[in-house]
Design an enzyme around this catalytic site. Structure first.
Site, mmCIF file in Angstrom:
data_model
loop_
_atom_site.group_PDB
_atom_site.id
_atom_site.type_symbol
_atom_site.label_atom_id
_atom_site.label_comp_id
_atom_site.label_asym_id
_atom_site.label_seq_id
_atom_site.Cartn_x
_atom_site.Cartn_y
_atom_site.Cartn_z
ATOM 1 N N ASP A 84 0.862 -1.190 0.000
ATOM 2 C CA ASP A 84 0.000 0.000 0.000
ATOM 3 C C ASP A 84 0.902 1.245 0.000
ATOM 4 O OD1 ASP A 84 -3.232 0.358 1.193
ATOM 5 O OD2 ASP A 84 -1.942 2.119 0.941
ATOM 6 N N TYR A 141 -13.971 5.986 -13.966
ATOM 7 C CA TYR A 141 -13.730 4.989 -12.899
ATOM 8 C C TYR A 141 -14.366 3.651 -13.278
ATOM 9 C CZ TYR A 141 -14.532 2.620 -8.386
ATOM 10 O OH TYR A 141 -14.606 1.699 -7.369
ATOM 11 N N LYS A 198 -12.779 -0.071 -14.373
ATOM 12 C CA LYS A 198 -13.080 -1.344 -13.697
ATOM 13 C C LYS A 198 -13.501 -2.401 -14.731
ATOM 14 C CE LYS A 198 -12.477 -0.449 -9.247
ATOM 15 N NZ LYS A 198 -11.422 -1.094 -8.471
ATOM 16 N N ILE A 221 -27.355 15.809 0.119
ATOM 17 C CA ILE A 221 -27.939 14.612 -0.492
ATOM 18 C C ILE A 221 -28.124 14.913 -1.967
ATOM 19 C CG2 ILE A 221 -30.018 13.166 -0.644
ATOM 20 C CD1 ILE A 221 -30.249 13.265 2.348
ATOM 21 N N ARG A 272 -29.657 3.261 -3.582
ATOM 22 C CA ARG A 272 -28.408 2.493 -3.507
ATOM 23 C C ARG A 272 -28.628 1.181 -2.771
ATOM 24 N NH1 ARG A 272 -27.223 5.461 -6.785
ATOM 25 N NH2 ARG A 272 -25.557 7.010 -6.921
HETATM 26 N N1 NAD Z 1 -15.992 1.527 -1.064
HETATM 27 C C1 NAD Z 1 -16.847 1.033 -1.943
HETATM 28 O O1 NAD Z 1 -18.061 1.200 -1.798
HETATM 29 C C2 NAD Z 1 -16.371 0.261 -3.141
HETATM 30 C C3 NAD Z 1 -17.319 -0.210 -4.059
HETATM 31 C C4 NAD Z 1 -16.880 -0.924 -5.166
HETATM 32 C C5 NAD Z 1 -15.538 -1.196 -5.350
HETATM 33 N N2 NAD Z 1 -14.626 -0.719 -4.451
HETATM 34 C C6 NAD Z 1 -13.209 -1.005 -4.693
HETATM 35 O O2 NAD Z 1 -12.640 -1.598 -3.535
HETATM 36 C C7 NAD Z 1 -11.258 -1.252 -3.450
HETATM 37 C C8 NAD Z 1 -10.940 -0.670 -2.088
HETATM 38 O O3 NAD Z 1 -11.711 0.499 -1.896
HETATM 39 P P1 NAD Z 1 -11.837 1.224 -0.483
HETATM 40 O O4 NAD Z 1 -13.215 1.780 -0.399
HETATM 41 O O5 NAD Z 1 -11.350 0.343 0.582
HETATM 42 O O6 NAD Z 1 -10.879 2.474 -0.697
HETATM 43 P P2 NAD Z 1 -9.595 2.967 0.113
HETATM 44 O O7 NAD Z 1 -9.196 4.256 -0.538
HETATM 45 O O8 NAD Z 1 -9.849 2.952 1.563
HETATM 46 O O9 NAD Z 1 -8.538 1.833 -0.213
HETATM 47 C C9 NAD Z 1 -7.643 1.877 -1.292
HETATM 48 C C10 NAD Z 1 -6.262 1.575 -0.756
HETATM 49 O O10 NAD Z 1 -5.358 1.509 -1.857
HETATM 50 C C11 NAD Z 1 -4.209 2.274 -1.564
HETATM 51 N N3 NAD Z 1 -3.680 2.772 -2.844
HETATM 52 C C12 NAD Z 1 -4.263 3.641 -3.696
HETATM 53 N N4 NAD Z 1 -3.485 3.843 -4.764
HETATM 54 C C13 NAD Z 1 -2.388 3.056 -4.592
HETATM 55 C C14 NAD Z 1 -1.229 2.832 -5.357
HETATM 56 N N5 NAD Z 1 -1.025 3.456 -6.529
HETATM 57 N N6 NAD Z 1 -0.277 1.976 -4.885
HETATM 58 C C15 NAD Z 1 -0.470 1.332 -3.694
HETATM 59 N N7 NAD Z 1 -1.551 1.517 -2.924
HETATM 60 C C16 NAD Z 1 -2.504 2.375 -3.373
HETATM 61 C C17 NAD Z 1 -4.690 3.383 -0.643
HETATM 62 O O11 NAD Z 1 -3.647 3.946 0.144
HETATM 63 C C18 NAD Z 1 -5.726 2.651 0.190
HETATM 64 O O12 NAD Z 1 -5.145 2.054 1.322
HETATM 65 C C19 NAD Z 1 -10.995 -0.303 -4.620
HETATM 66 O O13 NAD Z 1 -10.500 -1.041 -5.702
HETATM 67 C C20 NAD Z 1 -12.374 0.224 -4.959
HETATM 68 O O14 NAD Z 1 -12.460 0.644 -6.308
HETATM 69 C C21 NAD Z 1 -15.007 0.006 -3.350
#
Ligand code: NAD
Length: 315
Positions: A31, A141, A145, A200, A212
């Protein structure tokens, strides 16, 4: 099993790390702490502070030899992807390709990938939306994906690298940073605790806001545990198949924070604003495939998940 979790210092990734360790797996976190935090890093995991795009990633995979890579590192903001689609693609596509190239080079058996059921389908005509619906993403985004999913299929066909894609609905819970749309539960909790108004976003003046599907992060982590063994080379929705309007979510959180006797007339009224570019009006996931293939169903009701999240933010 030895598992490398990218994004393991972030919101969802850190819960997955906790669950993997609980099952006696060996866990390595990669990370760059761009949105993640050291406070989320489980001390029983080995932590590497690097970017997924860095060439050192290969060295780490070579040394650690993980069986499985769980890829959660990403740029997660839809509005940011619209403002700067190039850096969004740089992290989310180039970053993924670096991970996949190194996985192939060092014989990783499988990649688990966090995709988005909330954004990938766009304004879906099939509702609740199943994995068979052809995605029509309306943000960079979500386009990234979808492209990532296609790359995973290519690496599987070309190199035999197995994958499971989990398409999440709106995930919420402890450790979520209160920012952007994905963090709406934590935003409402933080604002209500600070007596501040929340926004909102609404579509065509709809008074209750968007619709949602909210899934609790511990249920999502559980799906990632099951995906270690099941769901090879499948794309699977992870949600609840339950719709919640944003205004209703706000009222539930208000009531939980202030007790059942709280009077709605005392509620800090949210500010209704127009939907932002890239915002999907309505999203709810059909989860039959997750039930069938992963034998996974969400255990947490929205109310129970919100209660735990409130406890976390109060602490
Ligand atoms: N939160 C949601 O509702 C949701 C929904 C669908 C998909 N996702 C996916 O789940 C995953 C995690 O999301 P999250 O909500 O925990 O977000 P988050 O921002 O808390 O987690 C992302 C993590 O990735 C790290 N990171 C980002 N860019 C990086 C890089 N270039 N190199 C190394 N580390 C890096 C960040 O420091 C962070 O710890 C993501 O892929 C996101 O697209 C999240």
């Amino acid at each position: 099993m030895k598992i490398l979790v990218t994004g393991g210092a972030g919101f969802i990734g850190s819960h997955i790390v906790d669950r993997y360790l609980k099952e006696d797996n060996e866990v390595i976190i990669v990370d760059n702490l761009s949105t993640g935090s050291l406070a989320n890093v489980n001390p029983d995991a080995k932590f590497y502070l690097i970017d997924i795009r860095a060439s050192e990633l290969g060295k780490i995979i070579e040394i650690e030899k993980p069986d499985i890579v769980n890829h959660h590192a990403a740029q997660i903001s839809v509005p940011l992807s619209i403002k700067d689609p190039i850096s969004d693609a740089d992290i989310n596509i180039i970053g993924l390709l670096n991970v996949l190239q190194e996985c192939v080079k060092y014989n990783v058996k499988k990649v688990i990938f966090s995709s988005t059921g909330g954004a990938i389908y766009g304004e879906a005509e099939e509702y609740p939306t199943s994995e068979n619906y052809v995605p029509k993403p309306i943000s960079p985004y979500a386009i990234n994906k979808l492209s990532s999913e296609k790359y995973l299929y290519y690496y599987y066909k070309q190199f035999g690298l197995n994958y499971t894609v989990l398409r999440y609905a709106n995930v919420y819970g402890p450790r979520q940073i209160p920012c952007g749309e994905a963090g709406v539960v934590s935003i409402f909790i933080e604002n209500l605790l600070a007596n501040k108004q929340s926004y909102i976003y609404t579509y065509n003046g709809e008074p209750e806001g968007m619709i949602r599907d909210y899934v609790y992060v511990k249920d999502v982590a559980e799906a990632n545990v099951i995906a270690l063994e099941k769901g090879n080379n499948e794309i699977i929705n992870i949600g609840t198949n339950k719709e919640t309007k944003t205004k209703n979510l706000y009222e539930i959180i208000y009531t939980q924070l202030n007790g059942q006797i709280a009077r709605k007339s005392n509620m800090i009224e949210p500010i209704m604003a127009s939907a932002r570019p890239g915002d999907v009006h309505k999203s709810c996931l059909n989860i039959d495939k997750a039930k069938e293939i992963l034998l996974w169903t969400p255990k947490y009701s929205l109310l129970d998940g919100i209660k735990e999240t409130i406890d976390y933010f109060r602490e």
